[in-house]
Motif scaffolding. Structure first.
Motif, short mmCIF file in Angstrom:
data_model
loop_
_atom_site.label_atom_id
_atom_site.label_comp_id
_atom_site.label_asym_id
_atom_site.label_seq_id
_atom_site.Cartn_x
_atom_site.Cartn_y
_atom_site.Cartn_z
N ALA A 1 38.85 -2.25 -22.32
CA ALA A 1 39.73 -2.54 -21.18
C ALA A 1 41.08 -1.86 -21.33
O ALA A 1 41.69 -1.46 -20.34
CB ALA A 1 39.91 -4.04 -21.03
N THR A 2 41.53 -1.70 -22.57
CA THR A 2 42.81 -1.03 -22.81
C THR A 2 42.70 0.46 -22.51
O THR A 2 43.57 1.05 -21.84
CB THR A 2 43.27 -1.25 -24.26
OG1 THR A 2 43.43 -2.65 -24.50
CG2 THR A 2 44.59 -0.55 -24.52
N LEU B 1 43.09 -9.18 -19.64
CA LEU B 1 42.44 -7.87 -19.61
C LEU B 1 41.80 -7.64 -18.26
O LEU B 1 41.03 -8.48 -17.80
CB LEU B 1 41.36 -7.79 -20.70
CG LEU B 1 41.87 -7.80 -22.15
CD1 LEU B 1 40.69 -7.91 -23.10
CD2 LEU B 1 42.68 -6.55 -22.44
N PRO B 2 42.11 -6.48 -17.64
CA PRO B 2 43.23 -5.61 -17.99
C PRO B 2 44.56 -6.26 -17.60
O PRO B 2 44.57 -7.21 -16.82
CB PRO B 2 42.97 -4.37 -17.13
CG PRO B 2 42.32 -4.93 -15.90
CD PRO B 2 41.43 -6.05 -16.40
N ALA B 3 45.65 -5.73 -18.11
CA ALA B 3 46.96 -6.24 -17.72
C ALA B 3 47.13 -6.09 -16.21
O ALA B 3 46.59 -5.16 -15.61
CB ALA B 3 48.06 -5.48 -18.45
N SER C 1 40.34 -12.52 -13.18
CA SER C 1 39.82 -11.57 -14.16
C SER C 1 39.20 -12.34 -15.32
O SER C 1 39.90 -13.01 -16.09
CB SER C 1 40.94 -10.66 -14.67
OG SER C 1 40.43 -9.70 -15.56
N ARG D 1 40.63 1.89 -20.53
CA ARG D 1 40.36 2.07 -19.11
C ARG D 1 41.36 1.33 -18.22
O ARG D 1 41.09 1.06 -17.06
CB ARG D 1 38.95 1.59 -18.80
CG ARG D 1 37.86 2.35 -19.55
CD ARG D 1 36.51 1.70 -19.31
NE ARG D 1 36.22 1.57 -17.89
CZ ARG D 1 35.33 0.72 -17.39
NH1 ARG D 1 34.66 -0.07 -18.19
NH2 ARG D 1 35.12 0.65 -16.08
N ARG D 2 42.51 1.01 -18.76
CA ARG D 2 43.46 0.14 -18.07
C ARG D 2 43.77 0.60 -16.65
O ARG D 2 43.71 -0.19 -15.70
CB ARG D 2 44.75 0.05 -18.88
CG ARG D 2 45.86 -0.73 -18.20
CD ARG D 2 47.06 -0.86 -19.11
NE ARG D 2 48.19 -1.45 -18.41
CZ ARG D 2 49.32 -1.81 -18.99
NH1 ARG D 2 49.47 -1.64 -20.30
NH2 ARG D 2 50.31 -2.33 -18.29
N SER D 3 44.08 1.85 -16.49
CA SER D 3 44.49 2.35 -15.16
C SER D 3 43.38 2.20 -14.13
O SER D 3 43.61 1.73 -13.00
CB SER D 3 44.93 3.81 -15.25
OG SER D 3 46.09 3.93 -16.05
N LEU E 1 40.79 0.15 -14.25
CA LEU E 1 40.50 -1.26 -14.01
C LEU E 1 41.58 -1.92 -13.16
O LEU E 1 41.29 -2.77 -12.32
CB LEU E 1 40.36 -2.01 -15.34
CG LEU E 1 39.14 -1.65 -16.19
CD1 LEU E 1 39.17 -2.37 -17.53
CD2 LEU E 1 37.84 -1.97 -15.46
N GLN E 2 42.83 -1.52 -13.37
CA GLN E 2 43.90 -2.10 -12.56
C GLN E 2 43.74 -1.79 -11.08
O GLN E 2 44.20 -2.57 -10.24
CB GLN E 2 45.26 -1.59 -13.06
CG GLN E 2 45.74 -2.26 -14.33
CD GLN E 2 47.09 -1.75 -14.77
OE1 GLN E 2 47.45 -0.60 -14.50
NE2 GLN E 2 47.85 -2.59 -15.46
#
Length: 360
Positions: free
Chosen positions: A82-83, A107-109, A12, A85-87, A89-90
């Protein structure tokens, strides 16, 4: 999660800004090139939508809606996007065993249950906080330090950097792995003959690169070597302000021009106040160029006995180092070639592959 014998890895790199990230960009570029040539992992690179063909032959995915930029404000904007849209992007990493963040910022976690690897090249912001804005310090505290504490493994680039982050961040020693950077000596053509009358410093115009003291030191050197010039390469050099007329401010140069400068310089000087590694000394050594370098940070670890070391806070010491490197040119030629050959990108890649396998 996929548990195949060959780990499936997501790189990432959503904060990537090509041409604006110094040594960390070289590291990421070479790592992707090495991983592309290996069958030790199944790797996909994820980059901002404004980046193309960075990843050295790896499968590369441009992430829509993520556009990175060089400023702290740009990085905060990417972090916010990115925060939010986290889900979504994950989901890009859903079938990965490991998510690795070569540019440190997670990013993302990573999805829950996925191996989390962070590259943390140094903790300079904790050692020299006066060189960073308040916004940059807050950014690094959140994403560098916060990520380091959550990561399953941290990959750093020198024993010096490892010791400092263990001490400063309280990271368990077994969690931090060293992967020295490398230099492809076959790509360099050492010059054992005559050299031109200039000293080279390839570095961005960042405060810790110590340009002002170098210019003052060169004033002293020029009393002994009156026609000696200083050549500066790298981004951000306009921020240095007015310079003497014997300083050539070349700015960003392509790789072929930089290698030719290494081949022709009387010496390469590296007066940085802090480095997690420091590639230019090795690149100069691979070119047969004598090196005078700071005794700060990881630089002695990288240079060994193949460079003249000096106190980068002492203008007279810098000047003495430059003169000594030029004087010892023949001796340093051989020592430098031997030292550069000890650091390879293949060895750097193999450490990464071991880490990926340990988490898959």
């Amino acid at each position: 999660m996929n548990r195949s014998p060959i780990p499936k890895v997501a790189l990432s790199m959503l904060t990537l800004v090509p041409g604006g990230m110094g040594g960390s960009e070289t590291y990421a570029r070479e790592l992707t090139r090495q991983l592309a040539g290996s069958d030790g992992a199944d790797v996909t690179a994820f980059v901002p939508e404004n980046v193309r063909d960075f990843s050295g032959g790896l499968l590369e995915t441009q992430v829509p809606g993520i556009t990175a930029g060089p400023s702290t404000k740009d990085r905060l904007r990417v972090a916010a996007s990115a925060t939010v849209r986290r889900s979504s992007l994950q989901r890009l990493f859903a079938d990965s065993d490991v998510v690795h963040y070569p540019f440190t910022v997670p990013l993302p976690a990573p999805p829950r249950g996925t191996g989390f690897v962070q590259s943390l090249l140094d903790v300079q912001h904790l050692e020299l906080p006066e060189l960073f804005s308040r916004a940059e310090l807050l950014y690094r505290r959140r994403f560098y330090q916060g990520g380091a504490r959550r990561a399953d493994r941290i990959i750093t680039i020198s024993e010096f950097a490892r010791e400092r982050m263990i001490d400063r961040l309280g990271i368990p020693p077994e969690k931090v792995v060293v992967a020295h950077l490398g230099v492809d000596v076959a790509d360099y053509e050492p010059n054992a003959g005559a050299r031109e009358h200039f000293v080279l410093y390839p570095a961005r115009g960042w405060a810790h690169k110590n340009h002002a003291r170098l210019v003052a030191a060169m004033e002293i050197v020029r009393r002994q070597l009156p026609d000696l010039r200083l050549v500066l390469t790298g981004g951000g050099l306009d921020d240095l302000g007015p310079l003497p007329d014997w300083v050539d401010r070349k700015g960003l140069v392509d790789l072929s021009e930089l290698r030719e400068l290494y081949r022709q310089a009387s010496a390469m000087v590296f007066p940085s106040l802090y480095e997690g590694f420091g590639l230019p000394p090795l690149e100069a050594m691979a070119s047969g160029c004598p090196v005078a370098a700071s005794d700060a940070g990881s630089i002695p670890e990288v240079c060994g006995d193949a460079a003249v070391l000096f106190d980068a806070l002492d203008v007279d010491s810098i000047a003495e180092g430059v003169v000594a490197a030029i004087t010892r040119s023949d001796e340093l030629y051989d020592l430098g070639l031997q030292q550069a050959a000890r650091f390879t990108w293949e060895s750097c890649r193999d450490v990464h592959l071991d880490v990926y396998r340990s988490l898959s």
